[in-house]
Design an enzyme around this catalytic site. Structure first.
Site, PDB file in Angstrom:
ATOM      1  N   GLY A 215      34.510  31.755 -83.470  1.00 48.28           N
ATOM      2  CA  GLY A 215      34.705  32.160 -82.079  1.00 48.28           C
ATOM      3  C   GLY A 215      33.514  31.970 -81.169  1.00 48.28           C
TER       4      GLY A 215
ATOM      5  CB  CYS B 258      41.671  30.574 -87.423  1.00 49.48           C
ATOM      6  SG  CYS B 258      40.213  30.675 -86.351  1.00 49.48           S
TER       7      CYS B 258
ATOM      8  CB  CYS C 250      40.890  37.887 -83.969  1.00 48.47           C
ATOM      9  SG  CYS C 250      39.800  37.424 -85.352  1.00 48.47           S
TER      10      CYS C 250
END
Length: 266
Positions: free
Chosen positions: A44, A74, A183
């Site tokens: 990220g 993801c 997430c």
């Protein structure tokens, strides 16, 4: 494609274990191969070009295992799905998240916590806008929460601090009653989030992602009815990474292989 071919799962670390758990619960006869690139997490905070290179490398690894489809577990990778290369179908956790959002709410604002890269890419907002003009996200990126969950999930004070830093800014912007976990690491600490914010309905995209996979396999007569083995691979040393087995036990995953591997990154 054959029924017995496994389903692949790819994540930047252990967060995708929450998707694997849903796969084992929803499609228990499917064989699975999971790859977590914990060596390079968090994705990220990386540039898009790096993320794409890592993801394509992971996809090649899973294709080498003979998978019939890949669940992108993801959100950061899923937000760049249009730029990935794959010979098998890819199932986006971001698309599943939007579908799950609309199943939970048909109007108003929904909170969304995700990595800063996912928020920056704006994939959730774009996909949701294509489906509805009555629901919108109040987004908040977090640079630290996924990494804390990946490396220090049992340090309660540190965890709660990072959860508050991710969620409180949303509530300060607007009064929402639903929160999308953008997430796959975040459902690992769902219980803590629910205890801290009992007023929020928590939306986990993994359930919808597995439903989409089931529909795809059923339509093509590819649902397996005689399997159920799971191989888990990580790019970090399993022997030195006790947190991996701790999270596996915490989530209640079944597995037949747990091993370290390397990725050939361009």
């Amino acid at each position: 494609m054959e029924k017995e071919q496994p389903v692949g799962l790819f994540d930047s670390g252990i967060g995708g274990f929450t998707v694997l758990k849903e796969l084992q619960r929803g499609l228990p006869s499917e064989n699975a191969v999971y790859l977590g690139d914990s060596k390079r997490m968090p994705y990220g905070e990386r540039e898009n070009a790096e993320i794409i290179a890592f993801a394509n490398s992971g996809i090649r690894f899973l294709e080498g295992k003979g998978v019939k489809a890949i669940l992108l577990a993801c959100n950061t990778v899923s937000s760049l799905i249009d730029q990935l290369e794959s010979r098998v179908p890819l199932f986006s956790i971001v698309e599943a998240g939007c579908e799950a959002t609309l199943a939970a709410r048909n109007r108003g604002a929904v909170g969304l916590i995700a990595t800063t890269a996912t928020v920056k890419n704006g994939a959730y907002e774009r996909l949701l806008a294509r489906r509805s003009d009555r629901v919108h996200y109040i987004t908040q990126g977090t640079r630290t929460l996924a990494k804390i969950i990946n490396n220090h999930p049992y340090e309660r004070a540190l965890l709660r601090k990072n959860i508050r830093e991710a969620i409180d800014p949303i509530l300060e912007k607007q009064d929402v009653d639903a929160l999308l976990l953008g997430c796959t690491h975040f459902p690992i600490v769902r219980e803590s989030i629910e205890q801290m914010y009992p007023e929020l309905t928590i939306i986990n995209p993994a359930e919808r992602q597995i439903a989409s996979l089931r529909a795809y396999l059923a339509e093509r007569d590819l649902l397996n009815d005689a399997g159920g083995t799971t191989e888990i691979y990580t790019t970090r040393n399993v022997a030195d990474e006790k947190i991996i087995t701790q999270i596996i036990d915490h989530i209640g995953l079944k597995y037949d292989v747990l091993a370290q591997t390397e990725l050939d990154v361009d």
